[in-house]
Design an enzyme around this catalytic site. Structure first.
Site, PDB file in Angstrom:
ATOM      1  CE  LYS A 152      -4.094  -2.031   0.746  1.00 20.48           C
ATOM      2  NZ  LYS A 152      -5.249  -1.875  -0.162  1.00 20.48           N
ATOM      3  CE  LYS A 257     -11.066  -4.287  -2.458  1.00 22.43           C
ATOM      4  NZ  LYS A 257      -9.850  -4.487  -3.209  1.00 22.43           N
TER       5      LYS A 257
HETATM    6 MG    MG Z   1      -6.931  -1.809  -4.080  1.00 25.28          MG
END
Ligand code: MG
Length: 318
Positions: A152, A257
């Protein structure tokens, strides 16, 4: 055929809080569904909302379960509104398990649904901790056989992150691949710097969601200017958003997702009808939704890309 169901909330604590540009996440909460058909067969489903990503909230999902008819048909399941994408996914995938057991589906789908052996063909992207901790944490993933890592960015100062990135690139073996996920947290200028650095590093598989979804046109233009591929994630959280981005000409990578994308049946139809580069990714769901999503991934994901499900080490147990 009519069905009945029960639902139970769950909580799942992260081993360490997960830090992203969206904030700090400590506990994953969701709902487990237990569908039963007239013959008493059981199909499990899971509702795992991610409201800051655009799904309904847990409370909205809970209220929906409370007012859903105690006896219902498949028509009721396929009538769940698109505003409740995690509910659509949970109910439909539970129903899917029952229908597969009922022998109305192909043999391969039945095998996929009843166990997870076929997931052995999938490669996993190992999620690294945010910040400097990534510099040593990759070794655990490497030792268990993972070769794709995700880190991240856009969380702390760019200067620090660029320095750690440099060190990480030096530390990772040459056959490793790295995904950078900004969660929409960069400015255009920062994104361009990152893409230049990524182009030079030669180890970056793609950069995920450099800018927020509102800046679709800027992201699309960047896609043509750099070698490093760009993936949309927040921009394509639900099936409707995915369709919109496709219609607006996005031909880069789509991170899906599935647990919050909506109807898995419609998602399957869209992916089969369009030749899109898809990476299936986790919302830190539990095993029930995870198996349902991985079944979709076996069917639909890009064969050379790892699925974003290397996250089990983030939890003490399931
Ligand atoms: Mg992502």
């Amino acid at each position: 055929m009519t069905y009945r169901f029960e639902f139970n909330p769950y909580q799942r604590q992260f081993r360490h809080p997960l830090t992203t540009h969206h904030g700090i996440w400590k506990v994953r909460e969701g709902i487990i569904l237990r569908l039963m058909d007239e013959a008493g067969r059981i199909g499990w489903g899971e509702i795992a909302p991610l409201p800051w990503f655009g799904s309904e909230t847990l409370e909205q999902a809970r209220q929906f379960c409370q007012q859903f008819p105690s006896q219902f048909t498949s028509t009721d399941i396929f009538s769940i509104p698109a505003e409740l994408p995690a509910c659509q996914f949970g109910f439909e995938s539970a129903w899917d398990v029952l229908v597969a057991r009922d022998g109305r589906k192909s043999r391969i789908e039945t095998e996929n649904t009843s166990q997870s052996l076929s997931h052995a063909s999938l490669k996993y992207s190992y999620l690294l901790p945010t910040g400097e901790a990534a510099l040593t944490a990759w070794q655990q993933g490497w030792q268990q056989g993972d070769r794709t890592f995700k880190w991240k960015i856009g969380v702390t100062s760019m200067e620090s992150e660029l320095r750690w990135f440099d060190q990480l690139v030096q530390a990772l073996p040459p056959s490793a691949q790295l995904r950078l996920d900004a969660n929409g947290g960069l400015t255009q200028n920062q994104a361009e710097q990152w893409l230049q650095v990524a182009d030079q590093a030669g180890i970056v598989e793609f950069m995920e969601q450099p800018l927020p979804p509102e800046e679709f046109d800027v992201i699309k233009a960047m896609q043509d200017q750099y070698k490093t591929a760009i993936a949309l994630d927040e921009s394509v959280a639900t099936l409707n958003q995915l369709k919109t981005c496709y219609q607006q000409g996005w031909r880069g990578i789509f991170v899906i997702k599935a647990a919050i994308a909506g109807s898995p049946t419609q998602l399957r139809q869209f992916c089969q009808a369009h030749d899109i580069d898809v990476v299936f990714s986790s919302v830190f769901e539990r095993a029930i939704a995870r198996i349902a999503v991985l079944n979709l991934a076996v069917e639909l994901s890009h064969p050379h890309r790892a699925v974003g499900f290397g996250v089990n080490h983030w939890f003490v147990e399931d």
